[in-house]
Design a protein around this motif. Structure first.
Motif, short mmCIF file in Angstrom:
data_model
loop_
_atom_site.label_atom_id
_atom_site.label_comp_id
_atom_site.label_asym_id
_atom_site.label_seq_id
_atom_site.Cartn_x
_atom_site.Cartn_y
_atom_site.Cartn_z
N LYS A 3 0.70 -1.38 -0.06
CA LYS A 3 0.10 -0.16 0.06
C LYS A 3 0.71 1.25 0.03
CE LYS A 3 -0.71 -0.12 5.18
NZ LYS A 3 -1.74 0.01 6.20
N ASN A 4 2.18 1.27 0.41
CA ASN A 4 3.00 2.28 0.45
C ASN A 4 3.84 2.18 -0.57
OD1 ASN A 4 1.43 3.39 2.70
ND2 ASN A 4 2.94 2.73 4.00
N HIS A 5 4.00 3.17 -1.40
CA HIS A 5 5.14 3.01 -2.75
C HIS A 5 5.97 4.14 -2.41
CE1 HIS A 5 1.86 0.46 -4.32
NE2 HIS A 5 0.87 1.44 -4.00
N TYR A 6 7.41 3.78 -2.95
CA TYR A 6 8.53 4.76 -2.51
C TYR A 6 9.55 4.46 -3.94
CZ TYR A 6 6.97 4.42 2.22
OH TYR A 6 6.16 4.34 3.50
N LEU A 7 9.94 5.85 -4.34
CA LEU A 7 11.01 6.06 -5.11
C LEU A 7 11.86 7.01 -4.50
CD1 LEU A 7 12.49 5.36 -7.84
CD2 LEU A 7 11.18 7.37 -8.80
N VAL A 57 6.73 9.83 -2.46
CA VAL A 57 6.05 8.65 -1.68
C VAL A 57 4.59 8.70 -2.15
CG1 VAL A 57 5.22 8.01 0.75
CG2 VAL A 57 7.34 9.43 0.29
N GLU A 58 3.90 7.22 -2.30
CA GLU A 58 2.54 7.54 -2.76
C GLU A 58 1.61 6.52 -1.64
OE1 GLU A 58 1.70 7.05 -7.15
OE2 GLU A 58 3.76 6.93 -7.34
N PHE A 59 0.80 6.92 -1.17
CA PHE A 59 -0.28 6.04 -0.39
C PHE A 59 -1.54 6.76 -0.49
CE2 PHE A 59 1.52 9.35 2.28
CZ PHE A 59 0.15 9.84 3.01
N ASP A 60 -2.57 5.73 -0.33
CA ASP A 60 -4.08 6.08 -0.70
C ASP A 60 -4.11 6.83 -2.00
OD1 ASP A 60 -4.60 4.97 1.63
OD2 ASP A 60 -4.50 7.12 2.84
N ASP A 61 -4.51 8.13 -2.16
CA ASP A 61 -4.59 8.57 -3.24
C ASP A 61 -3.60 9.97 -3.41
OD1 ASP A 61 -6.70 7.21 -4.33
OD2 ASP A 61 -8.33 8.29 -3.54
N LEU A 106 9.16 14.56 -0.80
CA LEU A 106 10.10 14.88 0.13
C LEU A 106 11.46 15.21 -0.04
CD1 LEU A 106 8.58 12.14 2.59
CD2 LEU A 106 7.87 14.41 2.43
N ASP A 107 11.96 16.34 0.48
CA ASP A 107 13.30 16.52 0.43
C ASP A 107 14.04 16.55 1.84
OD1 ASP A 107 15.93 18.05 0.52
OD2 ASP A 107 15.20 18.95 -1.45
N LEU A 108 14.68 15.39 2.28
CA LEU A 108 14.88 15.06 3.60
C LEU A 108 16.17 15.93 4.01
CD1 LEU A 108 15.02 11.11 3.12
CD2 LEU A 108 13.27 12.61 4.03
N LYS A 109 16.90 16.59 2.92
CA LYS A 109 17.82 17.63 3.60
C LYS A 109 17.26 19.04 3.67
CE LYS A 109 20.46 16.98 -0.05
NZ LYS A 109 21.56 17.01 -1.12
N ASN A 110 16.16 19.30 2.83
CA ASN A 110 15.43 20.68 3.02
C ASN A 110 13.93 20.27 3.44
OD1 ASN A 110 14.84 23.27 3.01
ND2 ASN A 110 15.80 23.69 0.86
N LYS A 163 -0.33 17.50 7.43
CA LYS A 163 -0.81 16.31 7.99
C LYS A 163 -0.41 15.05 7.07
CE LYS A 163 -4.94 13.82 9.80
NZ LYS A 163 -6.33 13.62 10.11
N ILE A 164 -0.63 15.51 5.67
CA ILE A 164 -0.30 14.37 4.65
C ILE A 164 1.20 14.36 4.56
CG2 ILE A 164 -0.42 13.86 2.15
CD1 ILE A 164 -3.18 15.03 2.12
N ILE A 165 2.09 15.51 4.53
CA ILE A 165 3.38 15.31 4.46
C ILE A 165 3.99 14.58 5.76
CG2 ILE A 165 5.26 17.02 4.66
CD1 ILE A 165 3.86 18.85 2.79
N LYS A 166 3.48 14.90 6.95
CA LYS A 166 3.81 14.35 8.21
C LYS A 166 3.88 12.64 8.20
CE LYS A 166 3.43 14.49 13.14
NZ LYS A 166 2.80 15.18 14.58
N LYS A 167 2.52 12.18 7.62
CA LYS A 167 2.35 10.89 7.57
C LYS A 167 3.57 10.35 6.53
CE LYS A 167 -1.09 7.52 6.62
NZ LYS A 167 -2.57 7.24 6.41
N ALA A 168 3.44 10.99 5.35
CA ALA A 168 4.34 10.57 4.44
C ALA A 168 6.05 10.39 5.12
CB ALA A 168 4.54 11.43 3.23
N ILE A 169 6.45 11.31 5.84
CA ILE A 169 7.55 11.29 6.49
C ILE A 169 7.81 9.88 7.32
CG2 ILE A 169 9.15 12.65 7.88
CD1 ILE A 169 8.09 15.23 6.88
N ASN A 170 6.69 9.87 8.22
CA ASN A 170 6.67 8.82 9.36
C ASN A 170 6.79 7.56 8.67
OD1 ASN A 170 6.86 10.72 11.27
ND2 ASN A 170 4.62 10.51 11.50
N ASN A 171 5.87 7.48 7.44
CA ASN A 171 5.94 6.38 6.71
C ASN A 171 7.22 5.80 6.04
OD1 ASN A 171 3.35 5.85 7.43
ND2 ASN A 171 2.29 6.50 5.07
N PHE A 172 7.79 6.94 5.59
CA PHE A 172 9.16 6.55 4.93
C PHE A 172 10.33 6.10 5.90
CE2 PHE A 172 13.52 8.15 3.86
CZ PHE A 172 13.65 7.41 3.09
#
Length: 239
Positions: A73-77, A87-91, A96-100, A115-124
């Protein structure tokens, strides 16, 4: 009649709560383990180096791109070289730029949602750990200890004492005769029961040469990792 119904409802709620509490306590005391004692020093570090040699850490360091799907369900490149992730999840589709972090944005919407960005970071951070944890044994803030198990074999206890999303988390790595990880036990903040063991299985050599596990099991349940690829030359996302 109403009073009798409310009384019965109260008794039912209390009974259900009691059953849940007893079950939870039984599960906790039957599974929970204390964090084992170990010894820091050159032997622990050498053990960790042998693990990283088994998973071809030198090739992982040269890997520029990682792609995978976690739990279907969670897709990453992940552009590891530039430290950016799609990051892709749900719709949702998130960059994410992990340095900036100021450059983080939701690509699937004109509106950026914290909220969506925070969830993407935590998921990653959670999902990528199940991919690259053996390559993070010498991360800044880690403490390595060599532990002697009950069967007199050795294991490596790694504690992330600082940094990251969950400082204080510890993992006890068990390995085979070639120092390839077969499982780790976890003492982590998000799981109240210490010492739960997850397997590391189905190891495969990727295009970049890095050795990565594609399957885990925890309490008998599978944690599937699919579409796992790693490569070093720039190219479009693989199918």
């Amino acid at each position: 009649m109403k009073r009798k119904f409310l009384k019965l409802l109260k008794i039912l709620v209390i009974s259900v709560f009691t059953i849940i509490s007893i079950t939870g306590a039984t599960l906790y005391f039957s599974l929970h383990e204390k964090l084992p004692e170990g010894k820091t020093g050159i032997e622990a570090d050498n053990f960790a180096l042998k693990i990283q040699k088994a998973v071809k850490h030198s090739q992982y360091l040269k890997t520029e791109y990682l792609q995978w799907t976690f739990r279907k369900k969670n897709h990453y490149l992940w552009n590891k070289k530039n430290n950016t992730v799609v990051v892709e999840f749900d719709d949702h589709k998130i960059y994410l730029d992990l340095k900036n972090p100021k450059k983080n944005k939701v690509l699937s919407s004109k509106k950026s949602s914290r909220k969506i960005i925070k969830k993407a970071i935590n998921n990653f951070y959670n999902d990528s750990f199940w991919i690259v944890a053996p390559h993070k044994l010498f991360d800044q803030g880690t403490v390595r200890k060599l532990v002697t198990l009950e069967n007199n074999t050795k294991a490596l206890l790694v504690t992330y004492s600082s940094g990251g999303k969950t400082p204080g988390d510890s993992y006890l790595w068990k390995v085979d005769s070639n120092y390839l990880p077969i499982s780790y036990k976890m003492w982590v903040s998000i799981i109240p029961i210490g010492g739960l063991e997850a397997t590391w299985e189905n190891w495969d050599s990727t295009e970049s040469g890095a050795y990565l596990a594609q399957q885990h099991r925890l309490l008998g349940f599978g944690i599937p990792i699919t579409n796992l690829k790693a490569w070093s030359n720039p190219r479009k996302q693989k199918g």
